[in-house]
Design a protein around this motif. Structure first.
Motif, PDB file in Angstrom:
ATOM      1  N   ILE A   1     -43.679 -86.276  35.647  1.00 31.08           N
ATOM      2  CA  ILE A   1     -42.968 -87.676  35.605  1.00 31.08           C
ATOM      3  C   ILE A   1     -44.175 -88.636  35.680  1.00 31.08           C
ATOM      4  CG2 ILE A   1     -41.826 -89.548  36.905  1.00 31.08           C
ATOM      5  CD1 ILE A   1     -40.308 -87.017  38.387  1.00 31.08           C
TER       6      ILE A   1
ATOM      7  N   GLU B   1     -49.710 -95.288  47.502  1.00 28.38           N
ATOM      8  CA  GLU B   1     -50.209 -96.582  48.411  1.00 28.38           C
ATOM      9  C   GLU B   1     -51.049 -95.977  49.458  1.00 28.38           C
ATOM     10  OE1 GLU B   1     -45.928 -96.249  50.698  1.00 28.38           O
ATOM     11  OE2 GLU B   1     -45.772 -97.328  48.855  1.00 28.38           O
TER      12      GLU B   1
ATOM     13  N   VAL C   1     -46.158 -94.857  29.615  1.00 27.47           N
ATOM     14  CA  VAL C   1     -45.819 -96.387  29.431  1.00 27.47           C
ATOM     15  C   VAL C   1     -46.891 -97.330  29.721  1.00 27.47           C
ATOM     16  CG1 VAL C   1     -44.254 -98.281  30.663  1.00 27.47           C
ATOM     17  CG2 VAL C   1     -43.484 -95.733  30.050  1.00 27.47           C
TER      18      VAL C   1
ATOM     19  N   LEU D   1     -45.455 -89.582  31.951  1.00 25.72           N
ATOM     20  CA  LEU D   1     -44.459 -90.280  31.373  1.00 25.72           C
ATOM     21  C   LEU D   1     -44.629 -91.746  31.777  1.00 25.72           C
ATOM     22  CD1 LEU D   1     -41.105 -88.542  31.617  1.00 25.72           C
ATOM     23  CD2 LEU D   1     -42.833 -88.584  29.544  1.00 25.72           C
ATOM     24  N   GLU D   2     -44.995 -92.146  33.211  1.00 23.40           N
ATOM     25  CA  GLU D   2     -45.338 -93.476  33.527  1.00 23.40           C
ATOM     26  C   GLU D   2     -46.588 -94.019  32.950  1.00 23.40           C
ATOM     27  OE1 GLU D   2     -44.178 -95.675  35.097  1.00 23.40           O
ATOM     28  OE2 GLU D   2     -42.169 -94.742  36.055  1.00 23.40           O
TER      29      GLU D   2
ATOM     30  N   GLN E   1     -38.321-107.938  28.616  1.00 21.86           N
ATOM     31  CA  GLN E   1     -39.359-107.222  27.672  1.00 21.86           C
ATOM     32  C   GLN E   1     -38.887-106.745  26.257  1.00 21.86           C
ATOM     33  OE1 GLN E   1     -41.776-104.667  30.031  1.00 21.86           O
ATOM     34  NE2 GLN E   1     -41.821-105.876  31.842  1.00 21.86           N
TER      35      GLN E   1
ATOM     36  N   SER F   1     -37.554 -93.441  27.355  1.00 19.17           N
ATOM     37  CA  SER F   1     -38.563 -93.517  28.041  1.00 19.17           C
ATOM     38  C   SER F   1     -38.933 -92.019  28.569  1.00 19.17           C
ATOM     39  CB  SER F   1     -38.424 -94.330  29.195  1.00 19.17           C
ATOM     40  OG  SER F   1     -37.686 -93.696  30.483  1.00 19.17           O
ATOM     41  N   LEU F   2     -38.049 -91.166  28.636  1.00 17.84           N
ATOM     42  CA  LEU F   2     -38.318 -89.779  29.076  1.00 17.84           C
ATOM     43  C   LEU F   2     -38.898 -88.913  27.788  1.00 17.84           C
ATOM     44  CD1 LEU F   2     -35.432 -88.606  31.065  1.00 17.84           C
ATOM     45  CD2 LEU F   2     -37.403 -89.879  31.789  1.00 17.84           C
ATOM     46  N   MET F   3     -39.051 -89.487  26.623  1.00 17.19           N
ATOM     47  CA  MET F   3     -39.457 -88.782  25.530  1.00 17.19           C
ATOM     48  C   MET F   3     -38.976 -87.534  25.041  1.00 17.19           C
ATOM     49  SD  MET F   3     -43.525 -89.788  25.854  1.00 17.19           S
ATOM     50  CE  MET F   3     -43.788 -90.414  24.183  1.00 17.19           C
TER      51      MET F   3
ATOM     52  N   ARG G   1     -43.169 -91.383  47.698  1.00 17.34           N
ATOM     53  CA  ARG G   1     -43.635 -92.873  46.947  1.00 17.34           C
ATOM     54  C   ARG G   1     -42.843 -93.034  45.973  1.00 17.34           C
ATOM     55  NH1 ARG G   1     -46.977 -90.435  42.109  1.00 17.34           N
ATOM     56  NH2 ARG G   1     -46.349 -88.154  41.873  1.00 17.34           N
ATOM     57  N   ARG G   2     -41.946 -92.190  45.412  1.00 13.74           N
ATOM     58  CA  ARG G   2     -40.891 -92.711  44.381  1.00 13.74           C
ATOM     59  C   ARG G   2     -39.572 -93.108  44.825  1.00 13.74           C
ATOM     60  NH1 ARG G   2     -42.698 -87.540  41.234  1.00 13.74           N
ATOM     61  NH2 ARG G   2     -44.316 -88.451  39.792  1.00 13.74           N
TER      62      ARG G   2
ATOM     63  N   ASN H   1     -47.390 -95.542  42.540  1.00 15.40           N
ATOM     64  CA  ASN H   1     -47.072 -95.697  44.094  1.00 15.40           C
ATOM     65  C   ASN H   1     -47.872 -94.761  44.986  1.00 15.40           C
ATOM     66  OD1 ASN H   1     -44.859 -97.578  43.385  1.00 15.40           O
ATOM     67  ND2 ASN H   1     -43.657 -95.718  42.689  1.00 15.40           N
TER      68      ASN H   1
ATOM     69  N   LYS I   1     -47.988-100.344  27.283  1.00 19.47           N
ATOM     70  CA  LYS I   1     -48.050-101.876  27.825  1.00 19.47           C
ATOM     71  C   LYS I   1     -49.252-102.625  27.876  1.00 19.47           C
ATOM     72  CE  LYS I   1     -43.939-102.731  31.286  1.00 19.47           C
ATOM     73  NZ  LYS I   1     -43.750-102.427  32.616  1.00 19.47           N
TER      74      LYS I   1
ATOM     75  N   ARG J   1     -32.855-102.380  19.113  1.00 14.82           N
ATOM     76  CA  ARG J   1     -33.846-102.232  17.671  1.00 14.82           C
ATOM     77  C   ARG J   1     -34.302-101.071  17.668  1.00 14.82           C
ATOM     78  NH1 ARG J   1     -38.722-101.381  19.310  1.00 14.82           N
ATOM     79  NH2 ARG J   1     -39.383-101.430  21.496  1.00 14.82           N
TER      80      ARG J   1
ATOM     81  N   MET K   1     -34.711 -91.867  35.622  1.00 15.15           N
ATOM     82  CA  MET K   1     -34.291 -90.690  36.116  1.00 15.15           C
ATOM     83  C   MET K   1     -33.973 -90.613  37.614  1.00 15.15           C
ATOM     84  SD  MET K   1     -37.912 -88.219  36.616  1.00 15.15           S
ATOM     85  CE  MET K   1     -38.314 -88.584  34.724  1.00 15.15           C
TER      86      MET K   1
ATOM     87  N   GLU L   1     -38.719-102.725  25.887  1.00 10.52           N
ATOM     88  CA  GLU L   1     -40.376-102.216  26.193  1.00 10.52           C
ATOM     89  C   GLU L   1     -40.413-101.640  27.539  1.00 10.52           C
ATOM     90  OE1 GLU L   1     -42.524-101.311  24.042  1.00 10.52           O
ATOM     91  OE2 GLU L   1     -41.956-102.184  22.025  1.00 10.52           O
ATOM     92  N   GLY L   2     -41.345-100.857  27.822  1.00 11.26           N
ATOM     93  CA  GLY L   2     -41.854-100.630  29.002  1.00 11.26           C
ATOM     94  C   GLY L   2     -40.749 -99.976  30.069  1.00 11.26           C
ATOM     95  N   ILE L   3     -39.621 -99.408  29.759  1.00 15.89           N
ATOM     96  CA  ILE L   3     -38.804 -98.862  30.655  1.00 15.89           C
ATOM     97  C   ILE L   3     -39.543 -98.009  31.602  1.00 15.89           C
ATOM     98  CG2 ILE L   3     -36.590 -97.869  30.875  1.00 15.89           C
ATOM     99  CD1 ILE L   3     -36.377-100.468  29.366  1.00 15.89           C
ATOM    100  N   SER L   4     -39.285 -97.947  32.774  1.00 16.80           N
ATOM    101  CA  SER L   4     -40.135 -96.956  33.517  1.00 16.80           C
ATOM    102  C   SER L   4     -39.243 -95.664  33.654  1.00 16.80           C
ATOM    103  CB  SER L   4     -40.069 -97.405  35.304  1.00 16.80           C
ATOM    104  OG  SER L   4     -40.480 -96.374  35.960  1.00 16.80           O
ATOM    105  N   PRO L   5     -39.812 -94.673  33.378  1.00 18.65           N
ATOM    106  CA  PRO L   5     -39.094 -93.365  33.363  1.00 18.65           C
ATOM    107  C   PRO L   5     -38.742 -92.730  34.660  1.00 18.65           C
ATOM    108  CG  PRO L   5     -41.540 -92.770  32.589  1.00 18.65           C
ATOM    109  CD  PRO L   5     -41.126 -94.460  32.647  1.00 18.65           C
ATOM    110  N   THR L   6     -39.479 -93.007  35.807  1.00 17.11           N
ATOM    111  CA  THR L   6     -39.325 -92.839  37.274  1.00 17.11           C
ATOM    112  C   THR L   6     -37.762 -93.512  37.545  1.00 17.11           C
ATOM    113  OG1 THR L   6     -41.590 -92.895  37.527  1.00 17.11           O
ATOM    114  CG2 THR L   6     -40.231 -92.896  39.594  1.00 17.11           C
ATOM    115  N   LEU L   7     -37.844 -94.718  37.191  1.00 21.29           N
ATOM    116  CA  LEU L   7     -36.485 -95.544  37.591  1.00 21.29           C
ATOM    117  C   LEU L   7     -35.565 -95.029  37.000  1.00 21.29           C
ATOM    118  CD1 LEU L   7     -37.800 -99.310  37.871  1.00 21.29           C
ATOM    119  CD2 LEU L   7     -37.609 -97.783  39.546  1.00 21.29           C
TER     120      LEU L   7
END
Lengths: 86, 573
Positions: A43, A19, A50, A46-47, B475, B184-186, B425-426, A17, A54, B43, B486, B478-484
């Motif tokens: 953070i 932007e 991913v 981590l993104e 999905q 996703s946060l490992m 931004r987040r 993000n 992906k 899974r 947390m 798969e591909g879960i966003s760590p930002t979302l």
């Protein structure tokens, strides 16, 4: 490689993000983390992990591993081109 | 007049047992409950977990609920533990009838699988229904410290004579939502976790529930209850450092423990055992060790984490570990730190299992996302805890010093006047709205940093949570966003605001449907009357993404606002 670098810049701007930035604003050799760079943080690491999984099918084992790879857009491009599965 | 609070009953269900006796046996024999995933349909078989060894059907049978009635596993586990606790206190739904009873439950994920129990508040109501009690109900949602904060609230309400019997604790079932989120946060260990070990690689998730039945000691004596212990000290503070990481010096944890000891009027050397938060993540254990060394200096009491037995039971961990402390105190033993082998300078050396040890005062730590740090002192004897007045204080002691409201998403653009884009931004809509109304109201009141932050939210972070659920569905984990992830816990806003305003004070989030704001304001007033704060930032923040609105409309509940945010300053006079 140039194409991959541009693609990575666009993806980084999208998933993190950032932007206010355009791909031209990012120097492929500039540090992504810490002062003097883009100012990304743990953070974002981590993104990016991913994103690698992906988009390129590369699975990293730990965040620490990510940190050593994600020093600059150039270093990510190098790593992706050598390890990509898709 | 004595102001102490007695524990007159307790109940527990977790990976190492479905009642106190079984949990005690497992702790005495050193048997972990962590193993391969069995009930949750994920899974991720590579991730060890601490599941309760009962299926949903087993739980329904035990609770005498028809199998076709829909209840979330979180509510079922909660009801199972609460019913035990009520029986343990020699009470029953019938004997509680007509009394001033308050159920305070901590939960976060709730029932993401069942739409009408998605809301934490509805989960707590479902627990009351399952147990058959009709009483005042509220829900605290501060991520992994939720249950300990529920106990602390219960103690304070009793001291202010707002209620006569408190049922407090927490519940959380394993879910696809947070298993994938934590992944996703490992920070999930692929082996059995090893808190405080040099080779630790993360936590194992667990599940369960535990509740305490609390009463003012004078009442408990009068009614000839079997008193199991006393709550003698407590603290809740915010690390105000990072949404999920812990600060280097463990400031929030240090302040919470210090507050707890101060209220109990105990010197650090009076503590006989500490049940650490000790999740097994590199970050937590290091930071908690630093905080413990700051509190206890070079005279560390025996310390252990029991999470390598139970797994990290997230929102329920505070009450599960409080009950474990009680079991240890009554059984005269120090629980071991299962799996620990290698010492490291950055961590404390945990205690080994020790039998025949008198425990007079124990400290129980519980920390959560958003830097929400809580600590509780449980004692085997009465201590005169903090002074309080007999009657709730007169209204003249506090006032509303400012109010700001947002109801339209278009207004959120204004936030760029206050914050740079790297900071926003987040942020999703609800976060932006919370920041905008908070910043404005703080300006109006002329305050730069509040003494405490209390947030109310009806459904929490629906947009972020919804996106994660969509990803899991579309999905396949798969591909879960760590930002979302947390930023998916209900206390995301309270934690983020604490960082922005540099507020290390009390930090709580209520999620009890339309009553959430009333609970928050009530707590702000209580806090001021206790002399713990001069000004409190209170907020009600709700969001209603289209998908969720459709579900509610279908239930005949018409939610009009896509976004609603109101911030208030409650101030002492």
């Amino acid at each position: 490689m140039e194409e991959l670098i541009l693609e990575l810049k666009e993806e980084i701007i999208r998933v993190l993000n950032l932007e206010d930035l355009t791909p031209e604003d990012i120097d492929p050799n500039a540090p992504l983390f810490g002062a003097g760079g883009l100012g990304l943080d743990s953070i974002d690491v981590l993104e990016l992990i991913v994103l690698l999984e992906k988009r390129y099918g590369i699975r990293l084992a730990s965040a620490a591993e990510g940190k050593t790879i994600f020093t600059s857009v150039g270093s990510i491009a190098q790593f992706v081109s050598e390890n990509r599965k898709k | 007049m004595n102001n102490s609070i007695a524990i007159i009953g307790s109940g527990i269900v977790c990976a190492i047992g479905t009642d106190k006796q079984q949990v005690r046996e497992s702790l005495l024999t050193g048997k972990t409950g962590i193993g391969e995933l069995r009930y949750l349909k994920s899974r991720h078989k590579e991730l060890p977990v601490g599941e309760v060894k009962m299926s949903d059907a087993d739980l329904k049978n035990a609770l005498a609920v028809s199998l076709d009635r829909e209840f979330s596993r979180t509510a079922l586990l909660g009801a199972y533990a609460l019913r035990q606790a009520i029986e343990d206190a020699g009470l029953s739904p019938k004997s509680l009838k007509g009394k001033r009873v308050t159920l305070i439950s901590g939960t976060t994920v709730g029932g993401t699988d069942i739409a009408e129990q998605y809301s934490c508040g509805n989960n707590t109501r479902a627990i009351a229904r399952l147990v058959g009690i009709d009483c005042e109900v509220t829900t605290i949602s501060t991520a992994c410290s939720s249950a300990l904060n529920a106990i602390i609230l219960g103690v304070r309400m009793l001291l202010w004579h707002e209620t006569d019997i408190v049922l407090a604790g927490g519940t959380e079932a394993l879910s696809m939502f947070h298993l994938n989120g934590f992944n996703s946060l490992m920070i999930l260990d692929h082996n059995v976790c090893r808190p405080f070990d040099a080779t630790r690689q993360g936590l194992n998730l667990g599940e369960g529930a535990a509740y305490l039945i609390l009463e003012r000691t004078e009442d408990a004596r009068l009614r000839e209850r079997n008193i199991q212990g006393y709550i003698t000290g407590w603290g809740n503070r915010c690390d105000a450092y990072h949404q999920t990481a812990t600060s280097e010096n463990g400031e929030g944890a240090f302040l919470a423990m210090t507050d707890a000891l101060q209220i109990a009027h105990l010197q650090p050397n009076a503590i006989d055992y500490v049940n650490a938060h000790g999740t097994g993540t590199p970050d937590n254990d290091k930071s908690e060790s630093t905080a413990l060394r700051r509190v206890f200096a070079n005279k560390l009491p025996p310390i252990s984490s029991t999470k390598s037995f139970t797994g990290h039971t997230t929102s329920a961990s505070g009450s599960i570990e409080a009950v474990i402390c009680l079991i240890a105190m009554q059984g005269r033993f120090i629980p071991g730190n299962y799996g620990w082998e290698n010492s490291t300078a950055e961590c404390i050396v945990p205690a080994e299992f020790t039998a025949e040890k008198d425990l007079h005062h124990v400290l129980c730590n519980s920390f959560g996302f958003g830097g929400n740090d809580s600590s509780l002192v449980i004692s085997d004897r009465e201590l005169p805890c903090c002074p309080h007045r007999e009657e709730p204080s007169p209204t003249s002691e506090y006032t509303i010093a400012g109010e700001n409201e947002i109801t339209q998403p278009e207004e959120l653009k204004e936030l760029s006047r206050y914050l740079p884009s790297m900071e926003t931004r987040r942020m999703c809509k609800i976060t932006k709205a919370a920041f905008l109304t908070s910043i404005r109201v703080m300006e109006t009141a002329g305050i730069t940093s509040p003494d405490a932050i209390i947030i109310a939210t009806q459904y929490g972070m629906l947009e972020n949570g919804g996106k994660i659920l969509d990803t899991i569905q579309e999905q396949g984990e798969e591909g879960i966003s760590p930002t979302l992830f947390m930023q998916s816990t209900h206390n995301t806003l309270a934690g983020a605001l604490a960082i922005h305003f540099d507020c290390h004070g009390y930090n709580i989030t209520y999620s009890q449907g339309e009553e959430s704001l009333q609970w928050a304001i009530r707590d702000a007033k209580r806090l001021i009357c206790e002399g713990k704060a001069k000004n409190v930032l209170v907020g009600l923040h709700n969001e209603m993404p289209p998908k969720f609105k459709a579900v509610l409309d279908g239930q005949g509940l018409n939610e009009t606002h896509e976004i609603y945010s109101k911030s208030i300053i409650v101030k002492s006079i």
